[in-house]
Design an enzyme around this catalytic site. Structure first.
Site, short mmCIF file in Angstrom:
data_model
loop_
_atom_site.label_atom_id
_atom_site.label_comp_id
_atom_site.label_asym_id
_atom_site.label_seq_id
_atom_site.Cartn_x
_atom_site.Cartn_y
_atom_site.Cartn_z
N ASP A 111 -2.19 -17.52 4.93
CA ASP A 111 -3.26 -18.35 4.37
C ASP A 111 -3.83 -19.28 5.42
OD1 ASP A 111 -0.70 -19.38 4.28
OD2 ASP A 111 -1.01 -20.58 2.49
N LYS A 132 3.91 -14.19 5.15
CA LYS A 132 4.03 -15.26 4.16
C LYS A 132 5.52 -15.49 3.93
CE LYS A 132 1.95 -18.01 1.14
NZ LYS A 132 1.18 -19.19 1.51
N TYR A 172 0.82 -1.22 0.00
CA TYR A 172 0.00 0.00 0.00
C TYR A 172 0.86 1.27 0.00
CZ TYR A 172 -4.01 -3.00 1.20
OH TYR A 172 -4.98 -3.96 1.21
N ASP A 206 -5.22 -5.64 6.60
CA ASP A 206 -6.44 -5.08 6.00
C ASP A 206 -7.46 -6.20 5.79
OD1 ASP A 206 -8.16 -3.37 4.80
OD2 ASP A 206 -7.03 -3.14 2.93
#
Ligand code: NAI
Length: 351
Positions: A223, A191, A125, A247
């Site tokens: 995940d 991740k 972002y 988010d």
């Protein structure tokens, strides 16, 4: 105490006014200093984020903020992101706790009490993007190909910068939050198995910071967390994560406890806190007086906590819980036939 107030756009004015009434009803002597931001600010100031607004929030240190719209062509990708950048608000804290009386898809949501601590300034972002076919994208592609990377045909790029310092202050903030609020566990989420130089860095910093605290720590991949949040939400406590994962996971956690209309948030820097609803301007119901004020009222309670008024903050939260669980005066999104005003009046009566 002084509090800067940004009413924002759409239902912003209605729900922020409601929150002001509730904060006034705590009997703390609060001087509200109104400042513009968003679409409505453009007409008078020519920008959705006037300098004066930023300066006032910085000087006062606390702001209560409603949702704002970022008009297309205003020069900002997101006026909220710009405010966070200019005030150095690097941590976004979103408590997602179930309240009796709110509809949830989970069979027994009563034990869900998750706090997502999301990095607010780095990651995908950051706004570092190169359009496909642009000179910059073409130059970047040829640099990458020269260095042996295989690329898809003519890609666009969004770059993910993650720094050690940025990761450390965010994760440290999550542990400090856990200590201050008597929480039991911090889960660091990324991740790291795929993105070794960004998420791997975040994970390493998490391990190092965790060793300094006497609080349970675990590291999980994002995940897996998405799945576990749906299957076993009650096992999560504080989640510390990067901007984009935070988010998404905070909306997921919000959905578990009945939707973002009830979720408050704090955007914190070292010196400044902007306390704001998670929901947007709700243009479909703006002006009808039926916006649920709970998210901004609960954001106000976070502000009081942060300013050292813990007792008053607890009273506000308890009053909201009672009114929501009672269900008589609540707004249509909670299944009631009340209005912003009836719900606010009921909360003030409870106080
Ligand atoms: P939204 O959150 O405004 O609305 C989504 C749905 O939820 C609508 O049906 C709305 O009526 C309902 N809703 C939201 N808040 C509610 C409340 N307090 N009480 C009752 N119902 C409520 O999201 P949307 O439609 O994607 O965005 C609308 C505008 O808000 C856009 O301009 C967007 O950029 C802006 N926005 C601003 C945010 C902020 O300033 N923090 C956050 C999200 C969106």
């Amino acid at each position: 105490m002084e509090v800067a107030v940004i009413a924002g756009d759409g239902i912003g004015n209605e729900v922020v006014s409601a929150a002001r009434r509730v904060l006034d009803a705590t009997a703390i002597d609060i001087d509200f200093v109104e400042r513009p931001m968003g679409k409505d600010a453009i007409e008078t100031y020519g920008t959705p984020l006037p300098d004066e607004t930023v300066t006032t929030v910085r000087d006062i240190g606390y702001a209560l903020k409603g949702p704002v719209e970022t008009p297309i062509g205003s020069g900002f990708r997101s006026v909220n992101v710009e405010l966070r950048k200019r005030l150095g608000l690097y941590a976004n804290i979103r408590p997602c706790r179930y309240m009796d009386g709110v509809a949830s898809r989970i069979d027994d949501p009563s034990d869900i009490d998750i706090v997502v601590v999301r990095e607010n300034l780095e990651d995908l972002y950051s706004g570092i993007e190169f359009e496909k076919d642009s000179d910059d994208a073409t130059e970047l592609s040829s640099f990458l190909e020269t260095n042996g990377f295989e690329l898809p045909v003519k890609p666009g790029y969004s770059i993910k910068p993650i720094s050690e310092a940025g990761s450390e202050r965010l994760i440290r903030r999550a542990f400090e939050y856990a200590v201050e609020h008597g929480r039991k566990k911090v889960t660091v989420v990324d991740k790291a198995n795929i993105m070794k130089h960004t998420d791997g860095l975040f994970m390493d910093v998490g391990e190092r910071v965790a060793a300094e605290y006497d609080i349970a720590y675990e590291h999980l991949l994002v995940d897996n967390v998405a799945q576990q949040l749906v299957l076993r939400p009650e096992e999560f406590d504080v989640i510390a994560t990067q901007n984009i994962y935070g988010d998404i996971l905070s909306d997921l956690a919000g959905g578990l406890v009945g939707g973002i209309g009830m979720i408050p948030s704090a955007n914190l820097g070292d010196e400044t806190g902007v306390f704001a609803s998670v929901h947007g301007t709700a243009p479909d119901i703006a002006g009808e007086g039926v916006g649920n004020p709970a998210a901004v009222i609960l954001s106000g309670a976070m502000l009081l906590d942060h300013a050292g008024y813990e007792d008053e903050a607890s009273r506000v939260r308890k009053a909201v819980r009672t009114v929501v669980s009672d269900g008589n005066a609540v707004t249509p999104d909670l299944g009631g036939d009340g209005s912003t005003e009836t719900m606010t009046d009921a909360i003030i009566d409870e106080l």
